[in-house]
Design a protein around this motif. Structure first.
Motif, PDB file in Angstrom:
ATOM      1  N   ARG A  69      32.552  94.073  -9.726  1.00  0.00           N
ATOM      2  CA  ARG A  69      31.865  92.814  -9.445  1.00  0.00           C
ATOM      3  C   ARG A  69      30.512  92.841 -10.145  1.00  0.00           C
ATOM      4  NH1 ARG A  69      32.543  88.947  -4.771  1.00  0.00           N
ATOM      5  NH2 ARG A  69      34.580  89.721  -5.244  1.00  0.00           N
ATOM      6  N   THR A  70      30.197  91.755 -10.841  1.00  0.00           N
ATOM      7  CA  THR A  70      28.917  91.651 -11.527  1.00  0.00           C
ATOM      8  C   THR A  70      28.130  90.459 -10.997  1.00  0.00           C
ATOM      9  OG1 THR A  70      29.906  90.367 -13.317  1.00  0.00           O
ATOM     10  CG2 THR A  70      29.727  92.732 -13.662  1.00  0.00           C
TER      11      THR A  70
ATOM     12  N   LEU B 283      19.246  95.146  -5.763  1.00  0.00           N
ATOM     13  CA  LEU B 283      19.688  94.732  -7.090  1.00  0.00           C
ATOM     14  C   LEU B 283      18.787  93.705  -7.765  1.00  0.00           C
ATOM     15  CD1 LEU B 283      23.528  94.318  -6.490  1.00  0.00           C
ATOM     16  CD2 LEU B 283      22.310  96.274  -7.450  1.00  0.00           C
ATOM     17  N   ILE B 284      17.981  93.002  -6.985  1.00  0.00           N
ATOM     18  CA  ILE B 284      17.192  91.907  -7.556  1.00  0.00           C
ATOM     19  C   ILE B 284      15.702  92.116  -7.293  1.00  0.00           C
ATOM     20  CG2 ILE B 284      16.762  89.420  -7.511  1.00  0.00           C
ATOM     21  CD1 ILE B 284      19.669  89.063  -6.616  1.00  0.00           C
TER      22      ILE B 284
ATOM     23  N   PRO C 120      23.665  94.496 -13.715  1.00  0.00           N
ATOM     24  CA  PRO C 120      24.425  93.435 -13.057  1.00  0.00           C
ATOM     25  C   PRO C 120      25.616  93.923 -12.228  1.00  0.00           C
ATOM     26  CG  PRO C 120      24.956  93.479 -15.374  1.00  0.00           C
ATOM     27  CD  PRO C 120      23.852  94.478 -15.168  1.00  0.00           C
ATOM     28  N   ALA C 121      25.985  95.196 -12.346  1.00  0.00           N
ATOM     29  CA  ALA C 121      27.124  95.722 -11.579  1.00  0.00           C
ATOM     30  C   ALA C 121      26.758  95.822 -10.104  1.00  0.00           C
ATOM     31  CB  ALA C 121      27.539  97.078 -12.114  1.00  0.00           C
TER      32      ALA C 121
ATOM     33  N   ALA D 241      22.246  79.151  -7.874  1.00  0.00           N
ATOM     34  CA  ALA D 241      21.936  79.782  -9.154  1.00  0.00           C
ATOM     35  C   ALA D 241      22.390  81.236  -9.224  1.00  0.00           C
ATOM     36  CB  ALA D 241      20.432  79.713  -9.408  1.00  0.00           C
ATOM     37  N   LEU D 242      22.929  81.759  -8.150  1.00  0.00           N
ATOM     38  CA  LEU D 242      23.365  83.153  -8.102  1.00  0.00           C
ATOM     39  C   LEU D 242      24.884  83.179  -7.985  1.00  0.00           C
ATOM     40  CD1 LEU D 242      22.068  85.985  -7.992  1.00  0.00           C
ATOM     41  CD2 LEU D 242      22.186  85.839  -5.521  1.00  0.00           C
ATOM     42  N   HIS D 243      25.521  84.016  -8.799  1.00  0.00           N
ATOM     43  CA  HIS D 243      26.980  84.075  -8.827  1.00  0.00           C
ATOM     44  C   HIS D 243      27.439  85.519  -8.922  1.00  0.00           C
ATOM     45  CE1 HIS D 243      26.919  79.789  -9.847  1.00  0.00           C
ATOM     46  NE2 HIS D 243      25.935  80.109 -10.658  1.00  0.00           N
ATOM     47  N   THR D 244      28.642  85.791  -8.438  1.00  0.00           N
ATOM     48  CA  THR D 244      29.282  87.078  -8.697  1.00  0.00           C
ATOM     49  C   THR D 244      30.604  86.813  -9.386  1.00  0.00           C
ATOM     50  OG1 THR D 244      30.301  87.107  -6.499  1.00  0.00           O
ATOM     51  CG2 THR D 244      28.243  88.329  -6.758  1.00  0.00           C
TER      52      THR D 244
END
Length: 70
Positions: free
Chosen positions: A5-6, A27-28, A41-42, A62-65
């Motif tokens: 998943r990214t 992660l962010i 991004p992983a 605005a955020l996606h996986t």
């Protein structure tokens, strides 16, 4: 087949509210203007649930996986 998943950030849609960094600080990070930066991004397996919550909570969508074949 294993899937990785990214995490993707739509920089055009993002308004820099910072909620994603609060929900997924592993992660962010936020830049000096409050916009999100995702280094790697992983998404590790242990953070998948948190990543889904951050994606669902983004007020600007605005955020996606994405699942990518490994």
């Amino acid at each position: 087949m294993t899937r990785t998943r990214t995490l993707r950030i739509d920089r055009i849609a993002c308004t820099g509210q910072g909620l994603c960094a609060e929900l997924l600080p592993e992660l962010i990070d936020l830049d000096e203007w409050g916009y999100p930066i995702a280094g790697d991004p992983a998404v590790p397996d242990r953070l998948r649930t948190h990543a889904r919550r951050a994606v669902a909570a983004c007020p600007r969508l605005a955020l996606h996986t994405d699942d990518d074949p490994a």
